[in-house]
Each structure stands twice: as structure tokens, then as C-alpha cells.
Design an enzyme around this catalytic site. Sequence first.
Site, short mmCIF file in Angstrom:
data_model
loop_
_atom_site.label_atom_id
_atom_site.label_comp_id
_atom_site.label_asym_id
_atom_site.label_seq_id
_atom_site.Cartn_x
_atom_site.Cartn_y
_atom_site.Cartn_z
N ASN A 208 0.85 -1.20 0.00
CA ASN A 208 0.00 0.00 0.00
C ASN A 208 0.89 1.24 0.00
O ASN A 208 2.11 1.14 -0.02
CB ASN A 208 -0.95 -0.03 1.20
CG ASN A 208 -0.17 -0.15 2.49
OD1 ASN A 208 0.56 0.76 2.87
ND2 ASN A 208 -0.32 -1.29 3.17
N ASP A 274 -4.59 -6.70 5.11
CA ASP A 274 -5.58 -7.60 5.71
C ASP A 274 -5.47 -9.01 5.15
O ASP A 274 -5.86 -9.97 5.79
CB ASP A 274 -6.99 -7.05 5.46
CG ASP A 274 -7.27 -5.83 6.32
OD1 ASP A 274 -6.86 -5.85 7.49
OD2 ASP A 274 -7.83 -4.84 5.82
O1 PMT Z 1 2.98 5.95 6.52
P1 PMT Z 1 2.43 7.29 6.08
O2 PMT Z 1 2.63 7.52 4.59
O3 PMT Z 1 2.95 8.42 6.92
O4 PMT Z 1 0.85 7.26 6.27
C1 PMT Z 1 0.31 7.16 7.54
C2 PMT Z 1 -0.90 6.21 7.58
C3 PMT Z 1 -2.02 6.81 6.76
C4 PMT Z 1 -0.52 4.84 7.04
C5 PMT Z 1 -1.28 6.08 9.09
O5 PMT Z 1 -1.59 7.32 9.59
C6 PMT Z 1 -2.44 5.11 9.27
O6 PMT Z 1 -3.61 5.45 9.15
N1 PMT Z 1 -2.12 3.83 9.58
C7 PMT Z 1 -3.06 2.74 9.74
C8 PMT Z 1 -3.44 2.21 8.40
C9 PMT Z 1 -4.36 0.98 8.49
O7 PMT Z 1 -3.90 -0.10 8.30
O8 PMT Z 1 -5.58 1.25 8.86
P2 PMT Z 1 -6.76 0.12 9.04
O9 PMT Z 1 -7.96 0.93 9.29
O10 PMT Z 1 -6.72 -0.82 7.89
O11 PMT Z 1 -6.31 -0.67 10.34
C10 PMT Z 1 -6.67 -0.23 11.64
C11 PMT Z 1 -5.57 -0.59 12.61
O12 PMT Z 1 -5.43 -2.00 12.67
C12 PMT Z 1 -4.24 -0.04 12.28
O13 PMT Z 1 -3.62 0.42 13.47
C13 PMT Z 1 -3.48 -1.22 11.69
O14 PMT Z 1 -2.07 -1.11 11.98
C14 PMT Z 1 -4.10 -2.38 12.44
N2 PMT Z 1 -4.13 -3.64 11.68
C15 PMT Z 1 -4.76 -3.73 10.48
C16 PMT Z 1 -4.83 -4.94 9.82
C17 PMT Z 1 -4.23 -6.07 10.41
N3 PMT Z 1 -4.25 -7.23 9.79
N4 PMT Z 1 -3.61 -5.96 11.58
C18 PMT Z 1 -3.57 -4.78 12.24
O15 PMT Z 1 -2.99 -4.69 13.32
#
Ligand code: PMT
Length: 391
Positions: A208, A274
Site C-alpha cells: 500500500n 488484511d
Molecule cells: O505511513 P504514512 O505515509 O505516513 O501514512 C500514515 C498512515 C495513513 C498509514 C497512518 O496514519 C495510518 O492510518 N495507519 C493505519 C493504516 C491501516 O492499516 O488502517 P486500518 O484501518 O486498515 O487498520 C486499523 C488498525 O489495525 C491499524 O492500526 C493497523 O495497523 C491495524 N491492523 C490492520 C490490519 C491487520 N491485519 N492488523 C492490524 O494490526
Amino acid sequence: MLSGKTVLIGITGGIAAYKICELIRMFKRANANVRVICTPNAMNFVTKLTLQNLSQNEVGIEEFEIPDFKPEHISYADEADIMIIAPATTNTISKMANGICDNLLTSIFCAFSKPVIIAPAMNCNMWNNKIIQENLQKLLNHGYTILEPENGFLACGYQGQGRLCALEKIFDAAVQKLSQPQTLKGKKIIITAGGTIEDIDPVRYISNYSSGKMGIALSDTAYSLGADVHLITTVSAQKPYVVEKVKSALEMQKAIEKDFADADCVIMAAAVADYRVKQPSEQKIKKTSDEEITLTLVKNPDILKHLCEIKTHQTIVGFCAESENLIENAKEKILKKGCDYLIANDISRKDIGFSSDYNEVSILTPNGVVKKLERADKYTIARQIFEEIYG
Ligand code: PMT
């Protein structure tokens, strides 16, 4: 600004030594007590009399010079709040990186337990020498601050990187270190950064647009506030704290869980895939006449959710990247994941979020939004996040 603080300036034998006269004046104007020590070679470039007049203090050069009940290097080290070594020559850098104490300056450095700023200056070929770079890396890994030299016309006639950085940069770095509250002292914080990389074959992968900037800004900020930082990242970073490079979600999970029991806080700023490819090919997948091919994906573990399930005392912070209905989705997500805080950012905007130096976020707890942080650079956002969590 710096009254009550003692700044110890170590000058080594390089042509940029003459510039340090002005640096001493800058600290004196800020009301600091300035102590100066020089290597014997530095005296080829500046005089003791000049430095004494500017600093209004005795200048130390030789060990065992001033008889005292305390060894001299220990007295200097105890008295000062910060040590600045500028210009730092190749020779002194190499000695410092290897614990060699063969003069007053290197002995003080070894005995000094407070912040140290090193500002190298040298010929560009010396700067690029791999041994020097390795020694600098070693110093960085041990928590010393290195202010890299600038590009430009060098006194030796070469053009390249090697000029002592601007004096203002050294002054500002020292002021920042001397005035930084250590609100996170004693806290062990694990922070993740970057987008995970899920292999398809040896050539291709699924990932990503995460650049790691947000996670790195959080790590740098936590470190400057005194935390014991462990950054787990998919992008390379050379930092004065522990950096562990990982690739896939599975590797990231393993790295976090190895140190989780001892951590006080985990911040998941990484964008974790994911799904991963069920069976990555060991060989490059060949193009065939087929118009379509199918990749089977399997679910990755939800690292954040699992941490929340197994946590004992840790504060757990997730990030939430949404392209629509930001707050609504974030409210749902924090309850689903079970974390203490969720930082919601809108990744549909080009001026914040992914890869940008800026962000605009809302901080949620399970009770809803507690604070909206207006658009600012990621370092400001990081500082505000820590203020919200730790006061
Ligand atoms: O890296 P940059 O370019 O500075 O950008 C920053 C960012 C936009 C990546 C950052 O600010 C951000 O939003 N990171 C989380 C991105 C994400 O994976 O969001 P999500 O909504 O898909 O996941 C929610 C949370 O669950 C996140 O903390 C993620 O790390 C965690 N997760 C997700 C999937 C997974 N399988 N395991 C996880 O732990």
C-alpha cells in the site's frame, strides 16, 4: 534562555574549528555557562586565549593539567548538561565510536552520560569512507545526535558533503535538548510504521502507499520525550533508538509480540495488509496466453485486535485509515479492535495521510471522539497525540 545550564564544547583539529568561536558567543548570549575543551590538534586552528576570552572560562586541553581531588574528565562530565563536539574530525569520531580515551576530550566523552551532539566536518571523500560511516552509525545506534555536514565548497578545495553544518542548527539542537520535557522517561514504547509487503512471487508483491512517515514521526517524538523506543518498520530508518526492519504482516506480528510483555505502550501506525497470498510462488510467475489469472488470498492475523485481547497493562493505540465516513467507521473500529485509543485519518485527501508530511486526525477512545487535531506536520500531530495519551 539557557541560564543555569552548562554547555561543554569539544573542539577537534579541523579547519572549521575557527567557526566555533562564534558558536561559543551564541551560547554566551543565551546566558549559558560555556566550558571549552580542545584536542591538542585543535590548537593548530584556534588559540587558547581566544577561546578563554569568549567562554570566560579556563580551556581544557591536556589531561592531568589542573590538579583536583576529582579526575578532570569526571569533573567536566559532571558539571555540564550537554556536550557538543564540533567540528568532529574523522579521527575523533573513530576514537569515540571505539571507546578510545587518549586525550581529555575523548575521556570526557566516554564519561558523559547526558545528551551529546556531534557535528562532523571533513573532506568529502573522508565523509564517504565506509569505515567512517560505520563508526557514525555505531554512535547513532548508541543514542548520540549526529548533525550531518553540508554540501558545498570545502577548505581543501573539493566540492561535496563535508562542511560543518550551520551554527544555528547546532545551537537549536542543543536548546531543544536542554528544554525538552522528558514526559515519557522510563516508558517502553513499540511503534510500527510503513506498509506491509506480501509476496506474490520473487518479483511482485501486494502493498500500500504508506511511507512510514507517521510512524517515524511518532518514534522520533517519543524518543525526544525520553521514551525507550522500539520502531518496527517496513521502511529503512537509521535512528538513535532500536529499529527493526520487517516485511510482511506475519513478520511484524512476530516482532511486536516478542517484546510486548515488557512494553508500556504499542502504537500501530503501520498499514497492515488484511490479506496475503495463500501460496507465494518460489519462481517468477510466467506470462501465459491466459487473459486472467487468479491469486488466492488468505486473511492475515489482526495484530492490533490480538494485542488488545492479550494485553495486561499496556496502552494500545491503533490508527484508522478511511476513505469515507471517517468518524462513523472509526467509532465502529475502536469497539471491534478493543484498543484504548484510535487515531482516525482520512486517506482520500492528497494533502494529508499517506506519504504526505502532514496529517489531520481525530483521536477516539471507546466513548467517542475526544479531540480533533487540525492539519499540521506529522511531528506536531505526533506530539499532540502523546500529550493526549500521557498528559
Ligand atoms: O505511513 P504514512 O505515509 O505516513 O501514512 C500514515 C498512515 C495513513 C498509514 C497512518 O496514519 C495510518 O492510518 N495507519 C493505519 C493504516 C491501516 O492499516 O488502517 P486500518 O484501518 O486498515 O487498520 C486499523 C488498525 O489495525 C491499524 O492500526 C493497523 O495497523 C491495524 N491492523 C490492520 C490490519 C491487520 N491485519 N492488523 C492490524 O494490526
